[in-house]
Design a protein around this motif. Structure first.
Motif, PDB file in Angstrom:
ATOM      1  N   SER A  28     -23.224 -72.121 -25.273  1.00 20.55           N
ATOM      2  CA  SER A  28     -23.208 -71.861 -23.865  1.00 20.55           C
ATOM      3  C   SER A  28     -21.633 -71.715 -23.527  1.00 20.55           C
ATOM      4  O   SER A  28     -21.099 -70.691 -22.859  1.00 20.55           O
ATOM      5  CB  SER A  28     -23.773 -72.986 -23.137  1.00 20.55           C
ATOM      6  OG  SER A  28     -23.340 -72.846 -21.561  1.00 20.55           O
ATOM      7  N   ASN A  31     -19.317 -68.377 -22.483  1.00 18.71           N
ATOM      8  CA  ASN A  31     -18.585 -68.514 -21.170  1.00 18.71           C
ATOM      9  C   ASN A  31     -17.151 -68.074 -21.615  1.00 18.71           C
ATOM     10  O   ASN A  31     -16.507 -67.541 -20.709  1.00 18.71           O
ATOM     11  CB  ASN A  31     -18.566 -69.767 -20.730  1.00 18.71           C
ATOM     12  CG  ASN A  31     -18.018 -70.049 -19.428  1.00 18.71           C
ATOM     13  OD1 ASN A  31     -18.624 -69.686 -18.514  1.00 18.71           O
ATOM     14  ND2 ASN A  31     -16.968 -70.753 -19.274  1.00 18.71           N
ATOM     15  N   THR A  57     -21.254 -66.066 -13.507  1.00 20.10           N
ATOM     16  CA  THR A  57     -22.000 -67.032 -14.527  1.00 20.10           C
ATOM     17  C   THR A  57     -20.674 -68.072 -14.857  1.00 20.10           C
ATOM     18  O   THR A  57     -20.751 -69.202 -15.061  1.00 20.10           O
ATOM     19  CB  THR A  57     -22.301 -66.055 -15.952  1.00 20.10           C
ATOM     20  OG1 THR A  57     -20.996 -65.622 -16.432  1.00 20.10           O
ATOM     21  CG2 THR A  57     -23.048 -65.249 -15.489  1.00 20.10           C
ATOM     22  N   ARG A 112     -20.846 -72.269 -14.678  1.00 24.24           N
ATOM     23  CA  ARG A 112     -20.746 -73.166 -15.669  1.00 24.24           C
ATOM     24  C   ARG A 112     -19.864 -74.262 -15.274  1.00 24.24           C
ATOM     25  O   ARG A 112     -19.934 -75.339 -15.791  1.00 24.24           O
ATOM     26  CB  ARG A 112     -20.174 -72.435 -16.839  1.00 24.24           C
ATOM     27  CG  ARG A 112     -19.714 -73.129 -18.247  1.00 24.24           C
ATOM     28  CD  ARG A 112     -20.884 -74.055 -18.478  1.00 24.24           C
ATOM     29  NE  ARG A 112     -20.311 -74.817 -19.616  1.00 24.24           N
ATOM     30  CZ  ARG A 112     -20.009 -76.335 -19.563  1.00 24.24           C
ATOM     31  NH1 ARG A 112     -20.380 -76.398 -18.205  1.00 24.24           N
ATOM     32  NH2 ARG A 112     -19.801 -76.992 -20.236  1.00 24.24           N
ATOM     33  N   HIS A 149     -26.604 -71.227 -19.629  1.00 19.48           N
ATOM     34  CA  HIS A 149     -25.742 -72.266 -19.237  1.00 19.48           C
ATOM     35  C   HIS A 149     -26.804 -73.350 -18.643  1.00 19.48           C
ATOM     36  O   HIS A 149     -26.233 -74.602 -18.558  1.00 19.48           O
ATOM     37  CB  HIS A 149     -24.940 -71.887 -18.121  1.00 19.48           C
ATOM     38  CG  HIS A 149     -23.920 -71.049 -18.459  1.00 19.48           C
ATOM     39  ND1 HIS A 149     -23.241 -71.044 -19.649  1.00 19.48           N
ATOM     40  CD2 HIS A 149     -22.978 -70.075 -17.878  1.00 19.48           C
ATOM     41  CE1 HIS A 149     -22.349 -70.119 -19.747  1.00 19.48           C
ATOM     42  NE2 HIS A 149     -22.122 -69.620 -18.548  1.00 19.48           N
ATOM     43  N   GLN A 170     -26.766 -76.982 -20.131  1.00 22.40           N
ATOM     44  CA  GLN A 170     -25.763 -78.002 -19.710  1.00 22.40           C
ATOM     45  C   GLN A 170     -26.466 -79.007 -19.001  1.00 22.40           C
ATOM     46  O   GLN A 170     -25.879 -80.181 -18.739  1.00 22.40           O
ATOM     47  CB  GLN A 170     -24.569 -77.267 -19.091  1.00 22.40           C
ATOM     48  CG  GLN A 170     -23.802 -76.258 -19.972  1.00 22.40           C
ATOM     49  CD  GLN A 170     -23.287 -76.795 -21.216  1.00 22.40           C
ATOM     50  OE1 GLN A 170     -22.852 -78.208 -21.177  1.00 22.40           O
ATOM     51  NE2 GLN A 170     -22.935 -76.083 -22.230  1.00 22.40           N
TER      52      GLN A 170
END
Length: 181
Positions: free
Chosen positions: A11, A15, A67, A71, A150, A153
């Motif tokens: 992820s 990112n 996105t 994050r 994501h 997370q």
């Protein structure tokens, strides 16, 4: 639980790639616009294709930056309201928030893919430059997949669990450390 660590690294890596792509799109747009500006200064006439070509990067910037902001927990949140809840309800609200984000990501993937498959048009930027609508349409399901990725997370995506006093103390310590010789 051992699967979460590599997924969280993935992820973070995705990112970083999204950040690089956003910067590249912005720089490309600026380059195209600057080329049009210089051409206008030098020749006095305009390039007809620069505006049309530059705006094709806007969906990429918009969806990928969405996105990225997710994050880092920079999405729309009702933090004051949620933080006033008892801890149990805070956890339930955060879980519901993650569920809504997951639903949004799934909808982006599902409907974005249908949109991508149906994007058969060709943008006529100029006589020589023709770009398929699939170029802009593919970013929708890609951003949905990134959002879903994501979600590994967990609550780190939500700012509801950030302790303000801890953050302030860390900032003060960092600032004090920078001022020392």
């Amino acid at each position: 639980m051992s699967l979460l660590v590599p997924l969280r690294r993935l992820s973070d890596g995705v990112n970083q790639v999204a950040i690089v792509l956003c910067v590249a799109c912005i720089l490309t747009m600026l380059g195209i616009s600057f080329t049009a500006f210089v051409y206008k200064l030098v020749t006095g006439s305009t390039l007809s294709w620069t505006y049309s070509l530059a705006r094709l990067f806007l969906p990429w910037i918009g969806f990928l930056s969405m996105t990225i902001s997710l994050r880092y927990g920079e999405h729309v949140a009702m933090t004051l309201l949620v933080r006033s809840l008892p801890r149990v309800l805070l956890t339930v609200a955060a879980g519901l928030c993650l569920a809504v984000i997951a639903l949004f990501g799934l909808m982006l993937v599902w409907y974005g893919w249908i949109f991508f498959e149906g994007a058969n048009q060709v943008y006529m930027v100029s006589d020589q430059i023709q770009i398929s609508a699939k170029f802009t349409a593919i970013v929708i399901p890609i951003s949905g997949v990134i959002i879903l990725l994501h979600l590994v997370q967990g609550f780190d995506l939500l700012e509801h669990f950030i302790d303000d006093d801890t953050v302030i103390d860390e900032l003060i310590e960092t600032a004090d450390g920078e001022n020392r010789p």
